[in-house]
Design an enzyme around this catalytic site. Structure first.
Site, PDB file in Angstrom:
ATOM      1  N   GLU A  15       0.837  -1.201   0.000  1.00  0.00           N
ATOM      2  CA  GLU A  15       0.000   0.000   0.000  1.00  0.00           C
ATOM      3  C   GLU A  15       0.874   1.254   0.000  1.00  0.00           C
ATOM      4  OE1 GLU A  15      -3.563  -0.690   2.189  1.00  0.00           O
ATOM      5  OE2 GLU A  15      -3.783   1.415   2.726  1.00  0.00           O
ATOM      6  N   GLU A  75       2.090   1.636  -3.393  1.00  0.00           N
ATOM      7  CA  GLU A  75       0.976   2.110  -4.233  1.00  0.00           C
ATOM      8  C   GLU A  75       0.755   3.608  -4.031  1.00  0.00           C
ATOM      9  OE1 GLU A  75      -2.792   0.231  -3.442  1.00  0.00           O
ATOM     10  OE2 GLU A  75      -3.844   1.454  -4.936  1.00  0.00           O
ATOM     11  N   CYS A 108      -8.423  -1.922   4.141  1.00  0.00           N
ATOM     12  CA  CYS A 108      -8.283  -3.063   5.067  1.00  0.00           C
ATOM     13  C   CYS A 108      -9.603  -3.454   5.696  1.00  0.00           C
ATOM     14  CB  CYS A 108      -7.341  -2.727   6.217  1.00  0.00           C
ATOM     15  SG  CYS A 108      -5.798  -2.059   5.679  1.00  0.00           S
ATOM     16  N   SER A 112      -7.466   1.933  -2.269  1.00  0.00           N
ATOM     17  CA  SER A 112      -6.259   1.169  -2.568  1.00  0.00           C
ATOM     18  C   SER A 112      -6.674  -0.180  -3.134  1.00  0.00           C
ATOM     19  CB  SER A 112      -5.460   0.974  -1.279  1.00  0.00           C
ATOM     20  OG  SER A 112      -4.554  -0.086  -1.453  1.00  0.00           O
ATOM     21  N   LYS A 172     -15.398  -9.711   7.988  1.00  0.00           N
ATOM     22  CA  LYS A 172     -14.348 -10.568   7.420  1.00  0.00           C
ATOM     23  C   LYS A 172     -14.930 -11.858   6.875  1.00  0.00           C
ATOM     24  CE  LYS A 172     -10.652  -8.062   8.032  1.00  0.00           C
ATOM     25  NZ  LYS A 172      -9.899  -7.598   6.853  1.00  0.00           N
ATOM     26  N   GLU A 192     -16.059 -10.918   3.548  1.00  0.00           N
ATOM     27  CA  GLU A 192     -14.900 -10.656   2.696  1.00  0.00           C
ATOM     28  C   GLU A 192     -14.294 -11.958   2.171  1.00  0.00           C
ATOM     29  OE1 GLU A 192     -11.371  -9.152   4.642  1.00  0.00           O
ATOM     30  OE2 GLU A 192     -10.912  -7.868   2.934  1.00  0.00           O
ATOM     31  N   GLU A 248     -14.136 -12.644  -5.708  1.00  0.00           N
ATOM     32  CA  GLU A 248     -12.821 -12.255  -6.245  1.00  0.00           C
ATOM     33  C   GLU A 248     -11.666 -12.682  -5.347  1.00  0.00           C
ATOM     34  OE1 GLU A 248     -15.385 -10.250  -5.586  1.00  0.00           O
ATOM     35  OE2 GLU A 248     -14.794  -8.363  -4.640  1.00  0.00           O
ATOM     36  N   CYS A 271     -10.489  -1.630  14.530  1.00  0.00           N
ATOM     37  CA  CYS A 271     -10.757  -3.067  14.665  1.00  0.00           C
ATOM     38  C   CYS A 271     -10.976  -3.487  16.111  1.00  0.00           C
ATOM     39  CB  CYS A 271      -9.600  -3.859  14.086  1.00  0.00           C
ATOM     40  SG  CYS A 271      -9.289  -3.453  12.374  1.00  0.00           S
TER      41      CYS A 271
END
Lengths: 389, 599
Positions: free
Chosen positions: B281, B284, B308, B328, B367, B370, B375, B524
């Site tokens: 990141e 990036e 994230c 990102s 999560k 996710e 993908e 988190c």
């Protein structure tokens, strides 16, 4: 009506006279006069109107609002409908005087959804009054401007509660809010707001022109003025009556030819069921609830059936926020159904009466605080009829 | 200093600041007033009517949580009237609640159960609900069981006010009131971002996470399966709460020992993958900045947003799909780790990736969604098989008969078990940004960040939105283009704060280069999978634990992690390289304003 001189709303009225007098007096004096008249809210709760105005007038704000509560929904009530239909100018003038008194430039009529057919009448009255400069800019060449719009409700009984009404106008679910703060501090669009019942506003032009002393000649010491009563049920002449506050149930029954009544529901579904033994009690703020709805039952009526009807109404109309109202009314209705089937023990009936007390004591708004009234009074008045079927 | 008002509560006299609620005043006076619909993170509702008290001069009882003290008052919290009303209202709630306590995940942490015990409830006063009326609504992440709902509306106030997602609303009136999604669609088909904050605030078991425990046991018990657990930074700072530790006790090494005893074959640190994320990141960010600031490439979007937080990713997909290019392209640490485990690590230890099961211990409910995104299969199959919340892991550990407190300290496995302090602080709001700054600044200038003890304090704390500016001076030759440029960064936690930032971006009044967003309040450590209850104090304690552990570590910068450097040398090549691009980066899906897809 026997005593002609005791009429107020059904008496003479000249549009604009009250407003002109108010403009002469100045805002402070108008508030004082209304306070002195001891006029109390005619929606049922009976909050002193002058005090409400004074509290709102005191608030510093760039904007304030006047709302006319025309969400008339109490079962058996139709007196505001008559005023909206026949005396819209009086209502609008009352609103303008209220606006002048508290420093508001905008007013709204919160019209019950089912009264949509009255919208045109109100709109025409607004146009006509604006044309004659009783509404609009610089009313009667003064600095005071006041516009009125109509806001249509969507059919919820609870929206007659002022916080729920404001909440629905603000675009939210029509649900009562915690107080304080009161609408006089945080109301429509979070600005100081006066919410007055249709009938309350109609007395205002009279109080301003004829004075508080004259107004106090009507009614009792604590309940001044007259009151419109919507009379229905087992009477020969149902309809809307203007009577002095403090009238007894007996006197009222004579007035409307309701002889032979078994009981009278005074103040609507959220009011009290009054049995024959209490017919000599007065209807006023210090007596039986003066909400204005009078439903008369004769000896052919099944009081449990009457109660079921009321409880079904409250279960349907509770907003469902607070526990005592949401669950309590449901349990009461369930109890009525058990009574119908003869399955309710005396012990459980006592449990339900205790529930009623808790609902009155701890519900969030007036709906849940008053919905057990019918249950308690009908059970008390007709225990034998209800329990031993 | 605001005005002080004298109050008398029962036999205690005290002074409180004007506007204090009776509930707060009672707390100050050391009195307990029971509550149910009240929650310290949420707007006041005053609807359960459990906290009612007597206020002298007022006709009805008043809700203590909703009554602001504005003038001297006398309050009674323990009168016959008060006790009767509380008990009756509690009985009313209980009679509508489908209370199969022993089959409920909230058995032991249920506030309604606690109240029933406190009030000595030994029977149903009113005929009780004996059969469930509603079908259970289940998404990959969230389970809704309306039969247990008591209409306290904490979930709605969480979803609408706190998070401003508005996946849940009140439907109907009176006794028919229900908490519903738009058009009563399944929760999986609406704008729910799976943040799970409603679960943390539900007083009963009406909302819970979708537990994969049975499937994890199956994998552990299958001798052919190599079951790996990766543990995120936040669970270790909170799971102790499930075992009687005070909030803010970090149990990293005891947790490792517990996981080994539960039966996981390898125990790795998601902090390692967090370091990997910073490498990707950070690179990036520098690439984007160069293209945008030097090359004038308008196809490159700045500010760049972190990616994230899967709750935040789904939020922006629903509400600001036109800004997806700002996200990102980096996968989250969890997903990066899964992809590396099932490729590099599988090959290294000679295990068929098909026989490898990757479980991620996360503070997060999203999560779960996710790891089930279509993908997220760049390793050939699901990169991560299961997302497991802190609460669910506590159940696995308890079920194994393990007493966490009695366990020895144990380490992670290697080579993927080394994480830096920078990776660790990912668990707190602002942590990703701080980790990125520690590395990016040093990579660009060759010097450590100009903050005492590497603590980038301006972006720490619990303010909803925080920002910082850092001017680059005397960079290394290859970063000369950054000389004199002031990097502006911002941090937001909770999607309501993210919304504020996004609205400013829309207005064009946002001049940041890099923005960290975490969907959950506190980051988190306040995730929807963390132990219940949650409160600002509990979250602050967890943050302190995380920052303290960072300070104890020698390795505190992601780019200095030797195991990361080994991974790049042996496998990935370089950040943003071909293989990185394939395994560690992803793309996003524009979604509907009301539903998962469509409008």
């Amino acid at each position: 009506m026997k005593n002609e001189k005791k009429k107020i709303l059904f008496g003479e009225f000249v549009t604009g006279a009250g407003l002109a007098r108010a403009l002469e007096m100045g805002a402070g004096k108008v508030v004082d006069e209304v306070k002195a008249s001891k006029l109390r809210g005619r929606g049922g709760a009976g909050f002193p109107t002058g005090l409400k105005w004074e509290l709102t007038a005191k608030q510093e704000s760039d904007e304030k609002f006047v709302i006319c509560n025309a969400d008339e929904g109490e079962p058996g009530t139709f007196k505001d409908r008559l005023l909206l239909m026949e005396q819209p100018e009086k209502i609008l003038e009352g609103m303008a005087i209220a606006g002048f008194a508290i420093g508001a430039a905008r007013g709204f009529v919160y019209l019950r959804g089912e009264y949509i057919y009255l919208r045109k009448i109100l709109e025409d009255a607004i146009v006509s009054m604006t044309e004659r400069n009783f509404l609009g800019k610089n009313i009667q060449d003064s600095d005071f401007s006041f516009d009125v719009e109509i806001f249509l409700g969507a059919g919820a009984y609870v929206c007659g509660e002022e916080f729920a009404l404001i909440s629905s106008m603000n675009g939210y679910r029509g649900e009562p809010r915690n107080k304080p703060p009161y609408p006089s501090e945080v109301g429509f669009r979070d600005k100081p707001t006066v919410v007055n019942n249709v009938e309350t506003l109609c007395y205002v032009p009279y109080i301003v022109t004829k004075g508080s002393e004259w107004f106090k000649e009507h009614g009792t010491q604590a309940s001044t003025g007259t009151k419109l009563f919507s009379v229905s049920g087992d009477v020969k002449h149902p309809g809307v009556y203007e009577l002095e506050l403090g009238i007894t149930v007996n006197q009222l029954l004579t007035e409307v030819s309701g002889e032979g009544a078994k009981s009278v529901q005074v103040g609507g579904a959220s009011g009290l069921n009054v049995a024959e033994k209490d017919f000599d009690k007065p209807i006023c703020f210090e007596g039986l609830p003066p909400g204005g709805s009078i439903i008369v039952f004769n000896h052919k009526r099944d009081m449990l059936h009457v109660l079921k009807n009321f409880m079904e109404f409250f279960v349907e109309e509770s907003c469902g926020q607070c526990t005592p109202c949401r669950e309590g009314n449901y349990r009461l209705l369930e109890g009525v159904k058990m009574l119908e089937k003869g399955e309710c023990s005396v012990r459980y009936l006592k449990e339900l009466e205790a529930l009623c007390d808790v609902m009155k004591d701890s519900a969030k708004c007036g709906l849940g605080q008053t919905s057990p009234n019918a249950f308690l009074s009908i059970v008390e008045n007709f225990k034998t009829e209800i329990l031993y079927r | 200093m605001s005005e002080m008002i004298p109050v008398q509560i029962d036999d205690i006299t005290c002074e409180v600041e004007k506007g204090t609620t009776i509930l707060q005043a009672c707390k100050c006076a050391g009195l307990r007033v029971p509550t149910l619909c009240h929650h310290p993170d949420l707007e006041v509702a005053g609807i359960c009517r459990i906290c009612v008290v007597e206020v002298e001069g007022m006709s009805g009882l008043q809700a203590a949580c909703a009554f602001p003290i504005r003038q001297p008052i006398k309050v009674r919290t323990n009168s016959p009237r008060v006790r009767r009303a509380r008990r009756v209202n509690l009985d009313l709630i209980l009679s509508e609640h489908y209370g199969d306590c022993y089959t409920c995940t909230r058995n032991g942490t249920c506030e309604l159960q606690d109240l029933a015990r406190e009030y000595g409830v030994d029977r149903y006063r009113y005929p009780s609900t004996t059969a469930p009326k509603f079908r259970i609504d289940r998404s990959t992440a969230i389970v809704r069981d309306q039969n247990k709902c008591i209409s306290c509306k904490r979930c709605i106030r969480t979803c609408i006010d706190l998070q401003q997602v508005s996946a849940l609303e009140t439907a109907n009136r009176g006794h028919d009131v229900l908490i519903q999604t738009a058009f009563n669609k399944p929760i999986s088909e609406v704008v729910c971002i799976n943040c799970g904050q409603c679960i943390n605030r539900c007083p009963t078991g009406a909302l819970r996470s979708n537990m994969p425990n049975e499937l994890i046991w199956q994998a552990i018990d299958d001798p052919e399966k190599h079951v790996i657990i990766q543990t995120a930074p936040s669970p270790r700072a909170a799971i102790g709460e499930e075992f009687g530790y005070e909030p803010g006790t970090s149990v990293t090494k005891k947790l490792n020992a517990a996981l080994r005893r539960v039966g996981f074959d390898s125990i790795f640190d998601t902090n390692f993958a967090a370091d990997l994320t910073i490498m990707e990141e950070g690179t990036e960010l520098l690439t984007r900045l160069k293209k945008a600031l030097v090359d004038g490439d308008s196809s490159v979007k700045v500010p760049m947003f972190t990616s994230c937080s899967p709750g935040w990713v789904k939020y922006i997909e629903h509400y600001y799909p036109e800004y997806l290019d700002h996200l990102s392209t980096c996968k989250s640490p969890q997903q990066m780790f899964g992809a590396i485990l099932k490729t590099y690590y599988a090959k290294k230890i000679g295990v068929n990736p098909d026989k490898m099961v990757v479980v991620a211990l996360m503070p997060c409910v999203a999560k779960k969604f996710e790891c089930n995104r279509p993908e997220m299969t760049d390793s050939g199959g699901k990169d991560v098989d299961f997302g497991l919340t802190t609460r669910e892991m506590a159940v696995l550990i308890k079920e194994s008969g393990i007493h966490l407190k009695d366990l020895p300290d144990e380490d992670f496995d290697h080579p993927l078990g080394l994480g830096s302090g920078a990776g660790l602080i990912f668990g707190a709001t602002g942590g990703v940004m701080e980790a990125a700054i520690r590395s990016v600044y040093e990579i660009v200038t060759g010097r450590p960040v100009p903050f005492k003890g590497l603590d980038v304090t301006p972006i720490r704390g619990m303010e909803g939105i925080r920002d910082a500016a850092l001017t680059i001076e005397n960079p290394l030759p290859e970063y000369q283009w950054l000389d004199g440029i002031t990097l502006k960064v911002a941090v937001a936690h909770g999607t309501a704060n993210a919304k504020l930032l996004m609205e400013r971006l829309k207005e064009g009044t946002l001049d940041y280069h890099f923005i960290e967003v975490m969907a959950c309040p506190g980051g988190c450590l306040g995730g929807g999978g963390q132990p219940i209850p949650t409160s600002p104090e509990i979250r602050a304690a967890r943050a302190r634990a995380i920052y303290a552990e960072d300070h104890e570590l020698v390795l505190r910068k992601s780019h200095e992690n030797p195991e990361i450097n080994q991974l790049y040398a042996e496998f990935l090549g370089e950040p943003l390289g071909h293989l990185s691009h394939k395994l560690l980066h992803t793309h996003y899906t524009p979604r509907g304003r009301f539903f998962l897809e469509g409008i």
